[in-house]
Design a protein around this motif. Structure first.
Motif, PDB file in Angstrom:
ATOM      1  N   ARG A 155       0.803  -1.215   0.000  1.00 46.62           N
ATOM      2  CA  ARG A 155       0.000   0.000   0.000  1.00 46.62           C
ATOM      3  C   ARG A 155       0.842   1.273   0.000  1.00 46.62           C
ATOM      4  NH1 ARG A 155      -4.041  -0.931   4.537  1.00 46.62           N
ATOM      5  NH2 ARG A 155      -4.632   1.190   4.013  1.00 46.62           N
ATOM      6  N   SER A 156       2.138   1.131  -0.258  1.00 48.81           N
ATOM      7  CA  SER A 156       3.035   2.275  -0.384  1.00 48.81           C
ATOM      8  C   SER A 156       4.046   1.927  -1.475  1.00 48.81           C
ATOM      9  CB  SER A 156       3.736   2.533   0.950  1.00 48.81           C
ATOM     10  OG  SER A 156       4.525   3.689   0.863  1.00 48.81           O
ATOM     11  N   TRP A 157       4.018   2.668  -2.592  1.00 44.79           N
ATOM     12  CA  TRP A 157       4.863   2.357  -3.734  1.00 44.79           C
ATOM     13  C   TRP A 157       6.340   2.377  -3.361  1.00 44.79           C
ATOM     14  CZ3 TRP A 157       2.239   0.254  -7.424  1.00 44.79           C
ATOM     15  CH2 TRP A 157       0.913   0.612  -7.620  1.00 44.79           C
ATOM     16  N   ALA A 158       7.100   1.394  -3.902  1.00 50.82           N
ATOM     17  CA  ALA A 158       8.530   1.275  -3.612  1.00 50.82           C
ATOM     18  C   ALA A 158       9.261   0.854  -4.883  1.00 50.82           C
ATOM     19  CB  ALA A 158       8.749   0.237  -2.510  1.00 50.82           C
ATOM     20  N   LEU A 159      10.574   0.886  -4.836  1.00 52.95           N
ATOM     21  CA  LEU A 159      11.391   0.442  -5.970  1.00 52.95           C
ATOM     22  C   LEU A 159      11.029  -0.980  -6.394  1.00 52.95           C
ATOM     23  CD1 LEU A 159      14.900   1.824  -4.928  1.00 52.95           C
ATOM     24  CD2 LEU A 159      13.426   2.690  -6.749  1.00 52.95           C
ATOM     25  N   SER A 160      10.640  -1.794  -5.439  1.00 49.34           N
ATOM     26  CA  SER A 160      10.287  -3.187  -5.740  1.00 49.34           C
ATOM     27  C   SER A 160       9.022  -3.294  -6.599  1.00 49.34           C
ATOM     28  CB  SER A 160      10.119  -3.991  -4.447  1.00 49.34           C
ATOM     29  OG  SER A 160       9.126  -3.387  -3.634  1.00 49.34           O
ATOM     30  N   ASP A 161       8.259  -2.219  -6.738  1.00 48.39           N
ATOM     31  CA  ASP A 161       7.063  -2.209  -7.580  1.00 48.39           C
ATOM     32  C   ASP A 161       7.364  -1.813  -9.027  1.00 48.39           C
ATOM     33  OD1 ASP A 161       5.035  -2.788  -5.540  1.00 48.39           O
ATOM     34  OD2 ASP A 161       5.539  -0.798  -4.752  1.00 48.39           O
ATOM     35  N   ASP A 162       8.550  -1.298  -9.279  1.00 49.34           N
ATOM     36  CA  ASP A 162       8.856  -0.759 -10.605  1.00 49.34           C
ATOM     37  C   ASP A 162       8.746  -1.800 -11.718  1.00 49.34           C
ATOM     38  OD1 ASP A 162       9.249   1.570  -9.223  1.00 49.34           O
ATOM     39  OD2 ASP A 162      11.315   1.874  -9.882  1.00 49.34           O
ATOM     40  N   GLU A 163       9.225  -3.009 -11.478  1.00 49.97           N
ATOM     41  CA  GLU A 163       9.140  -4.057 -12.505  1.00 49.97           C
ATOM     42  C   GLU A 163       7.674  -4.305 -12.882  1.00 49.97           C
ATOM     43  OE1 GLU A 163      10.069  -8.806 -13.244  1.00 49.97           O
ATOM     44  OE2 GLU A 163      10.407  -7.960 -11.255  1.00 49.97           O
ATOM     45  N   TYR A 164       6.812  -4.405 -11.904  1.00 49.51           N
ATOM     46  CA  TYR A 164       5.372  -4.606 -12.109  1.00 49.51           C
ATOM     47  C   TYR A 164       4.780  -3.475 -12.952  1.00 49.51           C
ATOM     48  CZ  TYR A 164       0.513  -4.246 -10.161  1.00 49.51           C
ATOM     49  OH  TYR A 164      -0.836  -4.104  -9.951  1.00 49.51           O
ATOM     50  N   LEU A 165       5.100  -2.229 -12.624  1.00 48.83           N
ATOM     51  CA  LEU A 165       4.593  -1.078 -13.378  1.00 48.83           C
ATOM     52  C   LEU A 165       5.140  -1.076 -14.809  1.00 48.83           C
ATOM     53  CD1 LEU A 165       4.878   1.674 -10.608  1.00 48.83           C
ATOM     54  CD2 LEU A 165       2.845   0.364 -11.280  1.00 48.83           C
ATOM     55  N   GLN A 166       6.401  -1.429 -14.967  1.00 52.31           N
ATOM     56  CA  GLN A 166       6.994  -1.511 -16.296  1.00 52.31           C
ATOM     57  C   GLN A 166       6.359  -2.634 -17.113  1.00 52.31           C
ATOM     58  OE1 GLN A 166      11.238  -1.904 -15.706  1.00 52.31           O
ATOM     59  NE2 GLN A 166      11.376   0.088 -14.683  1.00 52.31           N
ATOM     60  N   ASN A 167       6.108  -3.765 -16.483  1.00 51.35           N
ATOM     61  CA  ASN A 167       5.498  -4.899 -17.190  1.00 51.35           C
ATOM     62  C   ASN A 167       4.092  -4.558 -17.685  1.00 51.35           C
ATOM     63  OD1 ASN A 167       7.797  -6.385 -16.588  1.00 51.35           O
ATOM     64  ND2 ASN A 167       6.851  -7.523 -14.922  1.00 51.35           N
ATOM     65  N   ILE A 168       3.315  -3.888 -16.849  1.00 52.59           N
ATOM     66  CA  ILE A 168       1.962  -3.476 -17.257  1.00 52.59           C
ATOM     67  C   ILE A 168       2.067  -2.559 -18.475  1.00 52.59           C
ATOM     68  CG2 ILE A 168      -0.041  -2.048 -16.612  1.00 52.59           C
ATOM     69  CD1 ILE A 168       0.407  -3.051 -13.694  1.00 52.59           C
ATOM     70  N   THR A 169       2.936  -1.579 -18.370  1.00 47.25           N
ATOM     71  CA  THR A 169       3.106  -0.613 -19.460  1.00 47.25           C
ATOM     72  C   THR A 169       3.573  -1.298 -20.738  1.00 47.25           C
ATOM     73  OG1 THR A 169       3.604   1.129 -17.853  1.00 47.25           O
ATOM     74  CG2 THR A 169       4.303   1.505 -20.134  1.00 47.25           C
ATOM     75  N   ALA A 170       4.587  -2.141 -20.637  1.00 49.46           N
ATOM     76  CA  ALA A 170       5.133  -2.817 -21.823  1.00 49.46           C
ATOM     77  C   ALA A 170       4.067  -3.690 -22.493  1.00 49.46           C
ATOM     78  CB  ALA A 170       6.343  -3.655 -21.436  1.00 49.46           C
ATOM     79  N   GLU A 171       3.285  -4.412 -21.704  1.00 52.36           N
ATOM     80  CA  GLU A 171       2.240  -5.275 -22.277  1.00 52.36           C
ATOM     81  C   GLU A 171       1.189  -4.447 -23.009  1.00 52.36           C
ATOM     82  OE1 GLU A 171      -0.659  -8.973 -21.061  1.00 52.36           O
ATOM     83  OE2 GLU A 171      -0.188  -7.522 -19.482  1.00 52.36           O
ATOM     84  N   LEU A 172       0.763  -3.342 -22.413  1.00 47.06           N
ATOM     85  CA  LEU A 172      -0.259  -2.512 -23.048  1.00 47.06           C
ATOM     86  C   LEU A 172       0.277  -1.824 -24.304  1.00 47.06           C
ATOM     87  CD1 LEU A 172      -2.040  -1.080 -19.901  1.00 47.06           C
ATOM     88  CD2 LEU A 172      -2.875  -2.832 -21.489  1.00 47.06           C
ATOM     89  N   VAL A 173       1.506  -1.324 -24.254  1.00 49.40           N
ATOM     90  CA  VAL A 173       2.093  -0.687 -25.434  1.00 49.40           C
ATOM     91  C   VAL A 173       2.200  -1.707 -26.568  1.00 49.40           C
ATOM     92  CG1 VAL A 173       4.216   0.348 -26.369  1.00 49.40           C
ATOM     93  CG2 VAL A 173       3.291   1.141 -24.183  1.00 49.40           C
ATOM     94  N   GLU A 174       2.599  -2.931 -26.233  1.00 53.32           N
ATOM     95  CA  GLU A 174       2.707  -3.978 -27.257  1.00 53.32           C
ATOM     96  C   GLU A 174       1.342  -4.306 -27.862  1.00 53.32           C
ATOM     97  OE1 GLU A 174       3.579  -8.722 -27.430  1.00 53.32           O
ATOM     98  OE2 GLU A 174       4.896  -7.533 -26.152  1.00 53.32           O
ATOM     99  N   GLN A 175       0.316  -4.450 -27.031  1.00 54.93           N
ATOM    100  CA  GLN A 175      -1.002  -4.837 -27.529  1.00 54.93           C
ATOM    101  C   GLN A 175      -1.702  -3.709 -28.290  1.00 54.93           C
ATOM    102  OE1 GLN A 175      -3.354  -6.678 -24.459  1.00 54.93           O
ATOM    103  NE2 GLN A 175      -1.821  -8.246 -24.097  1.00 54.93           N
ATOM    104  N   ILE A 176      -1.536  -2.484 -27.841  1.00 55.55           N
ATOM    105  CA  ILE A 176      -2.165  -1.334 -28.505  1.00 55.55           C
ATOM    106  C   ILE A 176      -1.363  -0.946 -29.748  1.00 55.55           C
ATOM    107  CG2 ILE A 176      -2.733   1.125 -28.275  1.00 55.55           C
ATOM    108  CD1 ILE A 176      -3.059   0.520 -25.210  1.00 55.55           C
ATOM    109  N   GLY A 177      -0.043  -1.049 -29.635  1.00 54.59           N
ATOM    110  CA  GLY A 177       0.869  -0.601 -30.678  1.00 54.59           C
ATOM    111  C   GLY A 177       1.376   0.782 -30.326  1.00 54.59           C
TER     112      GLY A 177
END
Length: 178
Positions: free
Chosen positions: A121-143
């Motif tokens: 419930r408090s964002w940390a460096l350990s969350d960055d991979e998760y945020l990057q993965n979400i972004t990368a998947e959406l960018v790939e699917q949307i184009g």
């Protein structure tokens, strides 16, 4: 006489059969698109179990969940604005969806809104991979060429986290505003 008429009729039929069917709407990240959106709180008396829900979309690499709201009639090649919406410290993803109710605007403004949740419930460096993965998947699917804008949005600590991750190599080259 009959032969030219028959040829013309067959030609018309052949052209009619060449009509293409419209592209099917996109289904992003396996998220079913329904209206009203999943886990959408009523205007009053939203239950605690609904507010604290982490979402039904699973980010494949970390197996963590998030919410994904997008137009149900989104077509391949359509231009959209992608928004990564981060909750404040001590909060939850679904609370963020209602505090900043951008999910109610996805159809009108052609938005794709990912609202993640951190179990601490408090964002940390350990969350960055998760945020990057979400972004990368959406960018790939949307184009990438179909994303007009990519925005980071965040409440309180989510805003501070947006300020931090925008400076990372991953997000710096992708984000248009925050």
């Amino acid at each position: 006489m009959i032969r030219p008429a028959l040829s013309a009729a067959l030609g018309v039929l052949a052209l009619a059969s060449c009509q293409t069917t419209p592209a099917r709407p996109l289904r992003l990240a396996g998220a079913e698109c329904v209206r009203p959106p999943p886990m959408h709180c009523p205007d009053a008396d939203c239950t605690g179990a609904m507010t604290t829900n982490g979402g039904s979309v699973i980010e494949p690499k970390t197996q963590r969940t998030y919410f994904l709201d997008y137009p149900c009639d989104l077509r391949p090649g359509e231009k959209v604005t992608l928004v990564l919406s981060l909750h404040g410290g001590g909060s939850y993803g679904n609370w963020q969806r209602h505090y900043f109710p951008i999910l109610d605007q996805v159809d009108k403004y052609r938005l794709v809104v990912a609202t993640p949740f951190t179990p601490t419930r408090s964002w940390a460096l350990s969350d960055d991979e998760y945020l990057q993965n979400i972004t990368a998947e959406l960018v790939e699917q949307i184009g990438a060429k179909n994303i007009k804008w990519f925005w980071l949005a965040g409440h309180s600590y989510g805003g501070m986290t947006s300020n931090r991750i925008i400076c990372s190599d991953f997000f710096r080259s992708k984000v248009d505003g925050w």
